[in-house]
Write a protein that holds these residues in place. Structure first.
Motif, mmCIF file in Angstrom:
data_model
loop_
_atom_site.group_PDB
_atom_site.id
_atom_site.type_symbol
_atom_site.label_atom_id
_atom_site.label_comp_id
_atom_site.label_asym_id
_atom_site.label_seq_id
_atom_site.Cartn_x
_atom_site.Cartn_y
_atom_site.Cartn_z
ATOM 1 N N ARG A 115 0.759 -1.127 0.009
ATOM 2 C CA ARG A 115 -0.077 -0.040 0.245
ATOM 3 C C ARG A 115 0.983 1.389 0.068
ATOM 4 N NH1 ARG A 115 -4.129 -0.219 4.699
ATOM 5 N NH2 ARG A 115 -4.528 1.740 4.101
ATOM 6 N N ALA A 116 0.512 2.191 -0.676
ATOM 7 C CA ALA A 116 1.227 3.485 -0.924
ATOM 8 C C ALA A 116 1.005 4.147 0.666
ATOM 9 C CB ALA A 116 0.718 4.260 -2.099
ATOM 10 N N GLU A 117 1.659 4.960 0.880
ATOM 11 C CA GLU A 117 1.431 5.816 2.045
ATOM 12 C C GLU A 117 2.077 7.230 1.989
ATOM 13 O OE1 GLU A 117 3.929 4.783 5.363
ATOM 14 O OE2 GLU A 117 5.907 4.061 4.107
ATOM 15 N N LYS A 118 1.557 8.241 2.584
ATOM 16 C CA LYS A 118 1.823 9.523 2.558
ATOM 17 C C LYS A 118 3.370 10.019 2.543
ATOM 18 C CE LYS A 118 -2.526 10.657 4.670
ATOM 19 N NZ LYS A 118 -3.063 11.493 5.775
ATOM 20 N N LEU A 119 4.106 9.084 3.226
ATOM 21 C CA LEU A 119 5.414 9.319 3.219
ATOM 22 C C LEU A 119 6.505 9.039 2.068
ATOM 23 C CD1 LEU A 119 7.573 10.591 5.410
ATOM 24 C CD2 LEU A 119 7.968 8.383 6.127
ATOM 25 N N ASP A 120 5.943 8.131 1.293
ATOM 26 C CA ASP A 120 6.633 7.706 0.286
ATOM 27 C C ASP A 120 7.201 9.010 -0.725
ATOM 28 O OD1 ASP A 120 6.317 4.977 0.689
ATOM 29 O OD2 ASP A 120 4.535 4.666 -0.605
ATOM 30 N N PRO A 121 6.483 9.952 -1.192
ATOM 31 C CA PRO A 121 7.124 10.980 -1.978
ATOM 32 C C PRO A 121 8.394 11.563 -1.517
ATOM 33 C CG PRO A 121 4.649 11.093 -2.035
ATOM 34 C CD PRO A 121 4.993 10.092 -0.784
ATOM 35 N N PHE A 122 8.360 11.494 0.024
ATOM 36 C CA PHE A 122 9.308 12.458 0.718
ATOM 37 C C PHE A 122 10.498 11.500 1.155
ATOM 38 C CE2 PHE A 122 5.217 14.048 1.164
ATOM 39 C CZ PHE A 122 5.337 15.363 0.653
ATOM 40 N N LYS A 123 10.786 10.086 0.975
ATOM 41 C CA LYS A 123 11.489 9.272 1.555
ATOM 42 C C LYS A 123 12.875 9.770 0.936
ATOM 43 C CE LYS A 123 8.657 5.285 2.917
ATOM 44 N NZ LYS A 123 8.441 4.095 2.582
ATOM 45 N N LYS B 126 7.155 18.582 6.127
ATOM 46 C CA LYS B 126 5.737 19.211 6.301
ATOM 47 C C LYS B 126 5.521 20.427 5.311
ATOM 48 C CE LYS B 126 2.444 19.772 9.943
ATOM 49 N NZ LYS B 126 1.644 18.617 9.523
ATOM 50 N N GLU B 127 6.594 21.276 5.402
ATOM 51 C CA GLU B 127 6.893 22.290 4.634
ATOM 52 C C GLU B 127 6.603 22.010 3.241
ATOM 53 O OE1 GLU B 127 10.439 24.444 5.618
ATOM 54 O OE2 GLU B 127 9.553 25.153 7.918
ATOM 55 N N ARG B 128 6.961 21.034 2.865
ATOM 56 C CA ARG B 128 7.040 20.690 1.318
ATOM 57 C C ARG B 128 5.653 19.821 1.006
ATOM 58 N NH1 ARG B 128 11.766 21.459 2.877
ATOM 59 N NH2 ARG B 128 13.479 22.063 1.269
ATOM 60 N N GLY B 129 4.791 19.768 2.013
ATOM 61 C CA GLY B 129 3.293 19.197 1.774
ATOM 62 C C GLY B 129 3.099 17.819 2.320
ATOM 63 N N TYR B 130 4.055 17.503 3.211
ATOM 64 C CA TYR B 130 3.804 16.149 3.724
ATOM 65 C C TYR B 130 2.527 16.323 4.902
ATOM 66 C CZ TYR B 130 4.421 12.075 6.978
ATOM 67 O OH TYR B 130 4.126 11.009 7.813
ATOM 68 N N GLU B 131 1.337 15.480 4.620
ATOM 69 C CA GLU B 131 0.428 15.561 5.433
ATOM 70 C C GLU B 131 0.371 14.315 6.688
ATOM 71 O OE1 GLU B 131 -2.765 15.601 2.744
ATOM 72 O OE2 GLU B 131 -2.394 17.630 2.074
ATOM 73 N N GLY B 132 1.369 13.498 6.598
ATOM 74 C CA GLY B 132 1.302 12.524 7.468
ATOM 75 C C GLY B 132 1.768 12.696 8.863
ATOM 76 N N GLY B 133 1.828 11.856 9.744
ATOM 77 C CA GLY B 133 2.206 11.932 11.055
ATOM 78 C C GLY B 133 3.379 11.772 11.435
#
Length: 219
Positions: free
Chosen positions: A53-61, A86-93
């Protein structure tokens, strides 16, 4: 899992009119197993792993990995990296981000253990210990040779000086000799009364050629 020969046998028998019940009886396999292999063999019997499953953090790893590599040998706190993504758009925890950073952080190398060794016959370490409580409390004299680590243990009713000296004598008889130095750590009973001096910050007493030395406290 059925072998290739068993699967072929099932297919041939089924083609010649054998029933599921008959195949189950002749092969010793359950009816469900027979049906599963007749429908597709291993392709059906093997369960396909669920797609990740894709997760919100994937684009920022990739960004986190790059920042950590660029900062080596220094470390960037996970809280700082979390704030940046988070400043770059991360919406996860924040917890998920911290776990990912922790998985990328190498564990610090353990300091090598330095063993204190002496030459044979040079040193014996001695101390009191206690076992039990109240009226059942006993003192335990423990002596250990510094080189071989051979130990002598004696239970005592008290920790008087004469008891301590007697324990030393018995230990020497057991070891078959007398060391040059006896080193004490937590021993509170004075080994003997008389001449004592400080040598290099260590309390030492010399009796009949035997040097009794109190260990330096840990820093």
């Amino acid at each position: 899992m059925l072998k290739a020969e068993e699967q072929m046998e099932l297919a041939v028998l089924k083609k010649h009119g054998a029933s599921i019940r008959g195949l189950s009886r002749s092969t010793g396999r359950s009816r469900n197993t027979v049906r599963r292999y007749l429908r597709g063999g291993d392709a059906v019997a093997k369960r396909k792993p669920a797609p990740k499953r894709a997760e919100k953090l994937d684009p920022f790893k990739a960004y986190i990995v790059g920042r950590m590599k660029a900062a080596l040998p220094d470390r960037i706190p996970a809280t700082v990296l979390f704030r940046e993504i988070k400043e770059r758009g991360y919406e996860g925890g924040e917890t998920r981000a911290k776990l990912f950073v922790r998985g990328l952080t190498p564990l610090p190398a353990a300091a090598p253990a330095v063993r204190f060794e002496t030459t044979p016959g040079h040193q014996m370490q001695a101390d009191w210990a206690t076992v039990g409580r109240g009226a059942d409390k006993l003192s335990l004299f423990i002596a250990t040779l510094g080189w071989s680590r051979q130990a002598y243990v004696e239970f005592c009713d008290d920790e008087r000086v004469e008891t301590l000296i007697g324990c030393h004598e018995t230990a020497f008889l057991t070891f078959g000799g007398v060391p040059v130095v006896v080193l004490y750590d937590n021993l509170w009973t004075p080994p003997m009364q008389g001449d004592s001096s400080a040598v290099g910050g260590t309390e030492c007493v010399n009796l009949s050629g035997l040097l009794l030395e109190r260990s330096r406290p840990w820093p």
